[in-house]
Scaffold this active site. Structure first.
Site, PDB file in Angstrom:
ATOM      1  N   ASP A 115      -1.162   5.206  -6.980  1.00 54.66           N
ATOM      2  CA  ASP A 115      -1.580   4.379  -5.851  1.00 54.66           C
ATOM      3  C   ASP A 115      -1.576   2.903  -6.232  1.00 54.66           C
ATOM      4  OD1 ASP A 115      -2.679   3.701  -3.330  1.00 54.66           O
ATOM      5  OD2 ASP A 115      -4.688   3.690  -4.185  1.00 54.66           O
ATOM      6  N   ASP A 136       0.824  -1.211   0.000  1.00 52.22           N
ATOM      7  CA  ASP A 136       0.000   0.000   0.000  1.00 52.22           C
ATOM      8  C   ASP A 136       0.860   1.264   0.000  1.00 52.22           C
ATOM      9  OD1 ASP A 136      -1.780   2.066   0.421  1.00 52.22           O
ATOM     10  OD2 ASP A 136      -3.056   0.899   1.755  1.00 52.22           O
TER      11      ASP A 136
END
Ligand SMILES: *[C@@H]1O[C@H](CO)[C@@H](O)[C@H](O)[C@H]1NC(C)=O
Ligand SMILES: *[C@@H]1O[C@H](CO)[C@@H](O)[C@H](O)[C@H]1NC(C)=O
Ligand SMILES: *[C@@H]1O[C@H](CO)[C@@H](O)[C@H](O)[C@H]1NC(C)=O
Length: 451
Positions: free
Chosen positions: A330, A125
């Site tokens: 992301d 992440d």
């Protein structure tokens, strides 16, 4: 925070599969066989259908994949100010899509925690800082999923409130302001779940790299079922992240290659340090947003479809620290999101340029789908300050397995607080090496087939 379709509870069978995945490093085929029986875990069931991309389950699959992104995007908006206050490349740690392994449409890296290392598949992440890992005593962690046993690690240490990092984790809590020796814990929400973790320290192994004294959260209490089941590796830009904690050693630099999300293999890789950088790579400056210090903002300037620059109002891409506006890269969102005026312009040009496929249809949250085997998809190119990335078809459209249906794999940013944020998501990054150079303040992207 709401999530229309939460990820499924993990069942014991899944545990076996995840375990098999970890143990049979060289036997990916075994996983594929086992997964044939992983079906019908409602409501995410289409993801576990023997072929979630068959024409009959394609729409349900798209819906469940996009719903994961919706809650993700809300979470990205929420990760604001609270913690703002305060050589030859190694092969790297193996990365795979978690879609079938862990029923989550994100990527996982094979890691070891403690001494001797206990294997866990951590979700990669780039928009979160603090790592957290399910520990044996966790209340609410799925019991079917492996967890880390502090008692079995010779290097494990709880961290006291007096430790500097205790003021940099989200919502730190200590029994009293003066008791610096008491254990530090923190809490946060992630998707539709919330968690409480104690701040601890232990060794983290990623391929040949052993990071001793790595600080992370040992999960104590979890409510909700949307957490990555085996833990999360925070690769964001804030002080609690892995790149920040290891800055002297790796210069806040890492890179990854994400395999195609349909691949069952651990053929991707996460590499730490500047040595991981390919020699030939274009890059763009990273922009720092003090209100969202974890996020990797870049300056996207233009999108081309079929070679032609799409007319997009400049404010759609403008970097604005006060609103959070701009563009981020992301790893935890699957489909690229553009603010509505930009998305509509790109989509309209895509519709004009596509050849074949008949009339445009809507499917599973996507508004630009076609059928027919001989559809010719126009080239899509993302332009950043100083860097152009031409996306191959696998980064632009999602196809049903027979190839008879395809959709433009992008959408407008949800019309809420996050409507100012453009997200270059994992599907657009598949089969590229993406280099996050925190020390040099640059982000590089180069085509690399990790399949
Ligand atoms: C620690 O390791 C031993 C031996 O491998 C195992 O039997 C035991 O269950 C482990 N303890 C915990 C709390 O996981
Ligand atoms: C996984 O890797 C094997 C060989 O290593 C290859 O034959 C197979 O096609 C790969 N599978 C996927 C889904 O990429
Ligand atoms: C983004 O790039 C454009 C074109 O090079 C430049 O004019 C603009 O100032 C840049 N924006 C930021 C925030 O750096």
């Amino acid at each position: 925070m709401s999530m229309a379709i939460p990820p499924p509870p993990l069942l014991p069978l899944l545990h076996l599969v995840a375990l098999a995945a970890m143990l049979s490093f060289s036997l990916p085929a075994a996983i594929a066989i086992d997964l044939r029986i992983l079906h019908a875990f409602n409501p995410f069931s289409s993801l576990h259908h023997p072929d979630p991309f068959s024409p009959s389950s394609f729409e349900a699959t798209l819906l469940s994949l996009t719903s994961h992104d919706e809650s993700r995007l809300l979470a990205l908006a929420a990760t604001t100010t609270s913690h703002a206050r305060r050589k030859k490349a190694a092969p790297g740690a193996p990365i795979a899509s978690g879609r079938l392994l862990l029923q989550t449409p994100t990527y996982v890296v094979r890691a070891g925690v403690g001494t001797p290392p206990q294997p866990l598949l951590l979700t990669v992440d780039t928009s979160n800082d603090a790592a957290w890992i399910p520990c044996t005593a966790c209340a609410g962690c799925p019991s079917s999923s492996p967890s880390f046993s502090p008692a079995n690690s010779s290097t494990f240490q709880p961290l006291p409130c007096g430790t500097p990092l205790c003021s940099q984790v989200p919502n730190p809590s200590c029994p009293s302001a003066t008791d610096g020796a008491a254990a530090c814990s923190f809490s946060l929400t992630y998707g539709s779940s919330s968690l409480q973790a104690s701040l601890v320290q232990d060794s983290l192994s990623l391929a040949a790299d052993v990071i001793s004294g790595y600080n992370f959260g040992c999960l104590q209490t979890v409510t909700g079922a949307s957490l990555p089941p085996q833990g999360l590796l925070g690769l964001g830009r804030g002080p609690a992240s892995l790149p920040s904690q290891t800055r002297p050693r790796y210069a806040a630099t890492f890179s990854y290659c994400l395999p195609n999300f349909r691949s069952l293999n651990f053929s991707g890789s996460l590499r730490l340090g500047p040595a991981a950088k390919p020699r030939r790579i274009h890059s763009t400056p990273l922009l720092a947003n003090p209100r969202r210090p974890s996020l990797y903002y870049v300056n996207m300037t233009r999108i081309r479809v079929g070679g032609r620059p799409v007319r997009i109002p400049p404010e759609a891409f403008a970097f604005d620290p006060s609103t959070g506006g701009g563009t981020i890269i992301d790893s935890g969102t699957m489909f690229t999101r553009l603010v509505a005026p930009a998305y509509e312009a790109v989509r309209d040009e895509f519709r004009r340029r596509i050849k074949g496929g008949g009339a445009v249809t809507f499917l599973g949250g996507f508004d630009t789908c076609y059928s027919g085997a001989a559809v010719k998809v126009p080239a899509v190119e993302l332009e950043f300050e100083g860097m152009r990335v031409r996306l191959p078809e696998e980064n632009v459209v999602i196809r049903s397995s027979s190839g008879s249906t395809l959709c433009l794999a992008m959408a407008a940013s949800p019309g809420n607080v996050n409507s100012v944020l453009n997200v270059v998501a994992s599907m657009a990054q598949q089969n590229h090496r993406v280099v996050f150079d925190g020390a040099g303040g640059r982000l590089g992207i180069a085509r690399e087939r990790c399949t």
